[in-house]
Design an enzyme around this catalytic site. Sequence first.
Site, PDB file in Angstrom:
ATOM      1  N   ARG A 236       0.821  -1.216   0.000  1.00 49.96           N
ATOM      2  CA  ARG A 236       0.000   0.000   0.000  1.00 49.96           C
ATOM      3  C   ARG A 236       0.853   1.263   0.000  1.00 49.96           C
ATOM      4  O   ARG A 236       0.458   2.295  -0.528  1.00 49.96           O
ATOM      5  CB  ARG A 236      -0.910   0.006   1.230  1.00 49.96           C
ATOM      6  CG  ARG A 236      -2.021  -1.037   1.218  1.00 49.96           C
ATOM      7  CD  ARG A 236      -3.036  -0.730   2.299  1.00 49.96           C
ATOM      8  NE  ARG A 236      -4.116  -1.705   2.351  1.00 49.96           N
ATOM      9  CZ  ARG A 236      -4.194  -2.675   3.248  1.00 49.96           C
ATOM     10  NH1 ARG A 236      -3.240  -2.797   4.159  1.00 49.96           N
ATOM     11  NH2 ARG A 236      -5.205  -3.513   3.244  1.00 49.96           N
TER      12      ARG A 236
ATOM     13  N   TYR B 279       9.755 -23.428  10.996  1.00 53.03           N
ATOM     14  CA  TYR B 279      10.456 -24.483  11.731  1.00 53.03           C
ATOM     15  C   TYR B 279      10.709 -25.703  10.848  1.00 53.03           C
ATOM     16  O   TYR B 279      11.691 -26.419  11.033  1.00 53.03           O
ATOM     17  CB  TYR B 279       9.668 -24.875  12.985  1.00 53.03           C
ATOM     18  CG  TYR B 279      10.307 -24.349  14.245  1.00 53.03           C
ATOM     19  CD1 TYR B 279      10.492 -22.982  14.426  1.00 53.03           C
ATOM     20  CD2 TYR B 279      10.753 -25.206  15.236  1.00 53.03           C
ATOM     21  CE1 TYR B 279      11.105 -22.498  15.565  1.00 53.03           C
ATOM     22  CE2 TYR B 279      11.366 -24.721  16.379  1.00 53.03           C
ATOM     23  CZ  TYR B 279      11.537 -23.366  16.536  1.00 53.03           C
ATOM     24  OH  TYR B 279      12.159 -22.880  17.652  1.00 53.03           O
ATOM     25  N   LEU B 280       9.831 -25.938   9.889  1.00 49.08           N
ATOM     26  CA  LEU B 280      10.011 -27.083   9.000  1.00 49.08           C
ATOM     27  C   LEU B 280      11.163 -26.871   8.026  1.00 49.08           C
ATOM     28  O   LEU B 280      11.576 -27.808   7.338  1.00 49.08           O
ATOM     29  CB  LEU B 280       8.709 -27.357   8.233  1.00 49.08           C
ATOM     30  CG  LEU B 280       7.543 -27.864   9.090  1.00 49.08           C
ATOM     31  CD1 LEU B 280       6.297 -28.026   8.253  1.00 49.08           C
ATOM     32  CD2 LEU B 280       7.903 -29.178   9.776  1.00 49.08           C
TER      33      LEU B 280
ATOM     34  N   GLU C 205      13.137 -18.451  24.982  1.00 53.77           N
ATOM     35  CA  GLU C 205      13.724 -17.173  24.600  1.00 53.77           C
ATOM     36  C   GLU C 205      14.042 -16.372  25.855  1.00 53.77           C
ATOM     37  O   GLU C 205      13.231 -16.363  26.792  1.00 53.77           O
ATOM     38  CB  GLU C 205      12.778 -16.370  23.701  1.00 53.77           C
ATOM     39  CG  GLU C 205      12.629 -16.930  22.308  1.00 53.77           C
ATOM     40  CD  GLU C 205      11.749 -16.091  21.403  1.00 53.77           C
ATOM     41  OE1 GLU C 205      11.932 -16.138  20.175  1.00 53.77           O
ATOM     42  OE2 GLU C 205      10.862 -15.381  21.933  1.00 53.77           O
TER      43      GLU C 205
ATOM     44  N   HIS D 244       4.727 -24.812  15.471  1.00 52.32           N
ATOM     45  CA  HIS D 244       6.138 -25.212  15.360  1.00 52.32           C
ATOM     46  C   HIS D 244       6.432 -26.520  16.090  1.00 52.32           C
ATOM     47  O   HIS D 244       6.948 -27.479  15.510  1.00 52.32           O
ATOM     48  CB  HIS D 244       7.044 -24.121  15.938  1.00 52.32           C
ATOM     49  CG  HIS D 244       6.925 -22.786  15.258  1.00 52.32           C
ATOM     50  ND1 HIS D 244       6.619 -22.654  13.927  1.00 52.32           N
ATOM     51  CD2 HIS D 244       7.092 -21.522  15.729  1.00 52.32           C
ATOM     52  CE1 HIS D 244       6.598 -21.373  13.611  1.00 52.32           C
ATOM     53  NE2 HIS D 244       6.879 -20.675  14.675  1.00 52.32           N
TER      54      HIS D 244
ATOM     55  N   LYS E  42       7.020 -27.495  25.494  1.00 55.36           N
ATOM     56  CA  LYS E  42       7.238 -26.359  26.398  1.00 55.36           C
ATOM     57  C   LYS E  42       7.770 -25.175  25.602  1.00 55.36           C
ATOM     58  O   LYS E  42       8.709 -25.318  24.803  1.00 55.36           O
ATOM     59  CB  LYS E  42       8.250 -26.764  27.476  1.00 55.36           C
ATOM     60  CG  LYS E  42       8.775 -25.632  28.348  1.00 55.36           C
ATOM     61  CD  LYS E  42       9.819 -26.176  29.323  1.00 55.36           C
ATOM     62  CE  LYS E  42      10.524 -25.070  30.095  1.00 55.36           C
ATOM     63  NZ  LYS E  42      11.541 -25.604  31.029  1.00 55.36           N
TER      64      LYS E  42
ATOM     65  N   LYS F 114      23.447 -38.615  25.640  1.00 54.72           N
ATOM     66  CA  LYS F 114      23.946 -38.700  27.005  1.00 54.72           C
ATOM     67  C   LYS F 114      23.972 -40.166  27.424  1.00 54.72           C
ATOM     68  O   LYS F 114      22.966 -40.867  27.322  1.00 54.72           O
ATOM     69  CB  LYS F 114      23.038 -37.907  27.949  1.00 54.72           C
ATOM     70  CG  LYS F 114      23.112 -36.399  27.744  1.00 54.72           C
ATOM     71  CD  LYS F 114      22.051 -35.673  28.548  1.00 54.72           C
ATOM     72  CE  LYS F 114      22.199 -35.927  30.030  1.00 54.72           C
ATOM     73  NZ  LYS F 114      21.214 -35.145  30.815  1.00 54.72           N
TER      74      LYS F 114
END
Length: 599
Positions: A88, A259-260, A296, A320, A411, A463
Amino acid sequence: MASSPVTINGNASPLTDSPLASSGPLHSLRPSPSMLRRPSNFVETDSCAIVVMGASGDLAKKKTFPALYKLFQQNLLPPRTRIFGFARTAMHIDAFHARMREYLAPKTDCSDELQARQQLNDFLSLVTYSNGSYSCDEPDGFNAMIEDIESNFEMQPHVRHRNRLYYLALPPSTYPTVCRLVRKHGMGNTSVAARVGASVEEALSLSPAGDVAAADATGGWLRVIIEKPFGHDLESSDRLMSDIGELLSEEQVYRIDHYLGKELVQNLVVMRFANRFLSPLWTRDNISNVQIIFKEPFGTEGRGGYFDQVGILRDVIQNHLLQVMALLAMEKPVSLSSDDVRDEKLKVLRAVKRVPLEDVVLGQYIGDEAKGKPSYRDDPTVPEGSNADTFAMCVLYVNNERWDGVPWILKAGKALNERKAEVRVQLRDVAGDLFGADSSVAGRQARNELVLRLQPDEAIYMKMTVKQPGLGVEICQSELELRYDYKYAGVAIPDAYERLILDALRGDQQHFVRRDELREAWAIFEPVLHAMKHGDLIPEPYVYGSRGPLSADELRESRGHHTTAATFDALRGLSCELRGLPEDAIPSDASGMSHPLTP
């Protein structure tokens, strides 16, 4: 023997004759000649118009155009490509190019600054800009751009197919209007009307949406990339997708979830189905729980007005993290075709039980005066008394033979103690433990974990419990790791948008979300969204810079996750040593440590 010149968008590139193009320690600084070949499904006699709708906005200048520029640098745009920006905002082309230069110019010293400047100029010479309305009632500006596109096609000799990719870098509320504009006016003057002798409007009214892809008399394709959020709940998503579905076919719609496009997410299918040792482990008999984590260390920072309408559950978990979960949980597809892969993801989503409220924790960050950190509600763009979720944890269960009873813990949160996104697959305890207390943590056996660090510092590591060197039999946990910054030093990892735009140009929808996937993803969270809407699920406060609400850790532990911190003291000392700090510089409380081993 000198290498033959490589053509970059019609121009011979001198880079292939430079030392950087040869093998040696610097060869990874630029793509090799073989990497600069265009994909085989790009036809040299085709022409492509890429239209960026919303070209003056933040998404376009920070993500879309930088991704297109990187593809241009690697000669991965289709031949005869031109890029048309539309928005615009009235702006001269020189002003638009100047704005783009701020985001496309090299951020570091370049070995040949003149060459880099010329390459950027070459890219911008392909980019034009025009402005106008997105409404079909005021199509003059859009039609003027379409005339430019058609003129560009006409000027190119021997063009067989005229292809069009529209990238909608716009709010989702505009999608139906813009898709209607594209369908009515965006096919140009070589549409199906030319074949049936009717006007564009009459021809399209006779043709279902699925025929628009073939509506170009030259056989060219039309594809439209749209960005999330795709609605705010199941009902609004269905309504939005229905409106778009009346105008475009499913084969034309590319619902992007960046994310993909991430390197480690793209590695999931390869890792799972190309490694035999993982196959017998990948069942409920061996896996105790799976965590998919997004953290984050900063808050909304002026974006609270937008975020307040969405929240972290809708913004990150519903799309995600759920997409990552589907790739981890799906069965082996028949092939790597787009629909075969997405069919398997859909089966997982359909098998996920609707989330009960007792398996959900929501949070909202509050300020930390000692550290000068604000609360969410301190953001002037946030409505007073807002209950938007800046933290969410959900425990999901997949009701099928492979995953029955295994908790999937998703999470996500803002203003937490660190930045990271990762997958943690925790295996069950070893049966008949020989080492007892020597291999335990807080009275529980230390568990194996497969960890995939998606960002930052991409890595894959396992681990495992081992014997410490020495005369005794002292047990500790260590890692078998693949660190991308070491193993692939100097190899540039493609940006997610770069990869996904290339997929759209190729017509590969594997890494885009199909409509039936989207519907199932919303349905999973319907009970939670309903409770949030009616005030039955209120976010708990947590301090800016913490791990999140305490009840989130309690929920995770109650569902079978074991926190493994057997090597914390050793890691604390190592971390201090690497940073040149005294050993007590990092607190002994594991909750305050930002290390890959702490979930």
